[in-house]
Scaffold this active site. Structure first.
Site, PDB file in Angstrom:
ATOM      1  N   ASP A  48      37.716  31.866  41.962  1.00 25.46           N
ATOM      2  CA  ASP A  48      36.992  32.334  41.434  1.00 25.46           C
ATOM      3  C   ASP A  48      36.794  32.550  40.229  1.00 25.46           C
ATOM      4  O   ASP A  48      37.663  31.999  38.977  1.00 25.46           O
ATOM      5  CB  ASP A  48      37.528  34.390  41.632  1.00 25.46           C
ATOM      6  CG  ASP A  48      36.179  35.172  41.314  1.00 25.46           C
ATOM      7  OD1 ASP A  48      34.988  34.557  41.620  1.00 25.46           O
ATOM      8  OD2 ASP A  48      36.823  36.685  41.279  1.00 25.46           O
ATOM      9  N   SER A  49      36.069  33.093  39.575  1.00 23.89           N
ATOM     10  CA  SER A  49      35.558  33.134  38.113  1.00 23.89           C
ATOM     11  C   SER A  49      36.345  33.890  37.210  1.00 23.89           C
ATOM     12  O   SER A  49      36.458  33.775  36.205  1.00 23.89           O
ATOM     13  CB  SER A  49      34.346  33.244  37.803  1.00 23.89           C
ATOM     14  OG  SER A  49      34.119  34.767  37.874  1.00 23.89           O
ATOM     15  N   CYS A 103      33.843  33.024  45.122  1.00 25.07           N
ATOM     16  CA  CYS A 103      33.167  33.347  44.348  1.00 25.07           C
ATOM     17  C   CYS A 103      31.849  33.175  44.537  1.00 25.07           C
ATOM     18  O   CYS A 103      31.369  31.712  45.280  1.00 25.07           O
ATOM     19  CB  CYS A 103      32.991  32.573  42.842  1.00 25.07           C
ATOM     20  SG  CYS A 103      31.848  32.491  41.992  1.00 25.07           S
ATOM     21  N   GLU A 125      35.438  43.372  35.893  1.00 23.35           N
ATOM     22  CA  GLU A 125      36.633  42.560  34.140  1.00 23.35           C
ATOM     23  C   GLU A 125      37.294  43.130  34.382  1.00 23.35           C
ATOM     24  O   GLU A 125      39.050  42.851  33.273  1.00 23.35           O
ATOM     25  CB  GLU A 125      36.160  41.110  34.611  1.00 23.35           C
ATOM     26  CG  GLU A 125      36.307  40.203  34.343  1.00 23.35           C
ATOM     27  CD  GLU A 125      37.074  39.026  35.917  1.00 23.35           C
ATOM     28  OE1 GLU A 125      37.888  38.364  35.820  1.00 23.35           O
ATOM     29  OE2 GLU A 125      36.421  39.775  36.254  1.00 23.35           O
ATOM     30  N   CYS A 161      28.833  38.947  46.103  1.00 23.17           N
ATOM     31  CA  CYS A 161      30.084  38.570  44.901  1.00 23.17           C
ATOM     32  C   CYS A 161      30.996  39.264  44.952  1.00 23.17           C
ATOM     33  O   CYS A 161      31.435  40.100  45.659  1.00 23.17           O
ATOM     34  CB  CYS A 161      29.061  39.145  43.218  1.00 23.17           C
ATOM     35  SG  CYS A 161      30.237  38.797  42.060  1.00 23.17           S
ATOM     36  N   HIS A 188      33.290  40.226  43.464  1.00 21.60           N
ATOM     37  CA  HIS A 188      33.390  41.517  42.687  1.00 21.60           C
ATOM     38  C   HIS A 188      33.339  42.112  42.902  1.00 21.60           C
ATOM     39  O   HIS A 188      33.802  43.220  42.590  1.00 21.60           O
ATOM     40  CB  HIS A 188      33.013  41.479  41.690  1.00 21.60           C
ATOM     41  CG  HIS A 188      33.448  40.271  40.405  1.00 21.60           C
ATOM     42  ND1 HIS A 188      33.507  39.041  40.770  1.00 21.60           N
ATOM     43  CD2 HIS A 188      34.696  40.514  39.498  1.00 21.60           C
ATOM     44  CE1 HIS A 188      34.270  38.190  39.687  1.00 21.60           C
ATOM     45  NE2 HIS A 188      34.979  39.554  38.716  1.00 21.60           N
TER      46      HIS A 188
END
Lengths: 265, 265
Positions: free
Chosen positions: B10-11, B73, B151, B183, B185
């Protein structure tokens, strides 16, 4: 006399707040602006990465034959200026020294700094202020998210206001005479920051300080442009798909044309 | 039988919501997680950049001898999976197909998708849903800022709530049966999204769907691990200076050790 342009870079659209002050202070100078939108945001990247990106951006501008490079990015100034200022044959100017030296006459007792996580962690503002004003107390506030909100154009809404309210709390508890906006995206929130902070604090937009500093520098070095035609501005982005044009229009009050800056990731 | 680990990237920290579902569905499998924190966020980068980063991350994991790569992601799945799924000799699995095929039995009339700007722009969810359910109406909502908030660990505060309230408005005006968190997240905000959305909508966490899909795949291909010892998990980041450890602890409810993944920018 030196008719070469001035190069300016930032991670994105924030450096335009510096650009807009530079063109006021230096209306005869050509400028080349580079927004590293592909790598935005810089604020939470490591020091090594920031140095690498700063070198790459500086070299891109030097290849365009600029006479000076302005790092219009608080994160890159705080973490990479020391590593690049001596290695090129053009001067590289950040936003910290011009701001700190301008405060030196007044010697404020207490100064606040709002900046990205990386900038605050680097303690560069603190070190630089203490160099000139050892008795000044510095209160730091890391503001992750604000640069991203600016980049998205969320400048004047409730989320931005609530985020700013959270970030300025510390300056309401311990009032400061001067509050430095240590990230070039933050002047976009000037009105909200003023409103949330209340009166009694002067908010420092670093762009104005950089404009004065660069004007003085070019004069002293006899490097001012000498021409009658209108100054020329070029804008490069490393990634074209961003809100750059919309936010830029808001800051500069005019339409601009952007070009793709080709670089390896 | 195949005891090689499963690779996941993932990012940043968002893919851990998928990781946490994978270890529930596949408790015997070793896993290697890569968070590309140096390049975070992916959500507003261009398609070319996302493809470049996806290839680099996939190759990093393949060099670690994984038997499958999960793109945990949404942005990389939507914009790069097509470009990478056929070029490696291990299967590369994204979050979209496992989710869409799982909805196919129910054929919902109206589905919502919350995702990054890049994912919404790519129309990949739309195209994939229409392939199986041509009569389903899709309502899209781009949610810049949410991944960044996750994040930073701003998961349970007023700013996150107000941001989510803004983003779910469209689903209150035009109610959907299923709301896909496109997403990885976003499951971190599950509670707030549920509260702001109200009842009547099932919120789809793609991690669960990917877990079921991968379990089925490994079974069919007879590639399940066969061992008695406890599964081993490794975590690599491209940039160590992030809130990763704090957010990871919150998701996984345990301390983890992270290693630096060395790659060129």
């Amino acid at each position: 006399m030196d008719n070469r342009p001035i190069g300016i870079f930032d991670s994105g659209v924030g450096g335009l707040t510096v650009f807009s002050e530079l063109i006021k202070a230096l209306p005869n100078e050509d400028m080349i602006y580079l927004g590293d939108t592909k790598q935005f945001p810089y604020g939470n990247k490591s020091k090594d990465t920031i140095i690498e990106l700063t070198k790459r951006n500086t070299e891109f501008l030097i290849k365009k034959d600029v006479k000076a490079v302005v790092i219009a990015c608080g994160t890159a100034t705080s973490q990479a200026l020391d590593s690049v200022c001596d290695i090129y044959n053009v001067p590289v100017i950040g936003i910290i020294k011009p701001t700190v030296t301008s405060l030196n006459n007044e010697k404020p007792k207490r100064v606040g700094v709002m900046a990205t996580t990386g900038t605050i962690r680097s303690k560069t503002w603190q070190t630089e202020i203490k160099k000139y004003m050892p008795d000044t107390e510095i209160i730091n506030q890391a503001c992750p998210l604000l640069a991203q909100m600016a980049e998205e154009g969320w400048i004047d809404n409730d989320v931005a206001r609530l985020t700013i309210r959270e970030y300025v709390k510390v300056f309401k508890e311990r009032p400061v005479e001067k509050l430095i906006l240590g990230c070039t995206h933050y002047p976009l929130f000037m009105k909200t920051i003023e409103e949330e902070l209340g009166t009694g604090t002067e908010i420092i937009d670093t762009g104005k300080k950089v404009g004065n500093y660069l004007k003085e520098y070019l004069k002293n070095e006899q490097k001012e442009a000498n021409r009658k035609k209108q100054a020329n501005y070029e804008f490069f982005l490393t990634d074209m798909e961003s809100q750059f044009l919309n936010v830029a229009k808001n800051i500069l009050q005019r339409d601009i044309e952007i070009k793709k800056a080709r670089m390896h990731i």
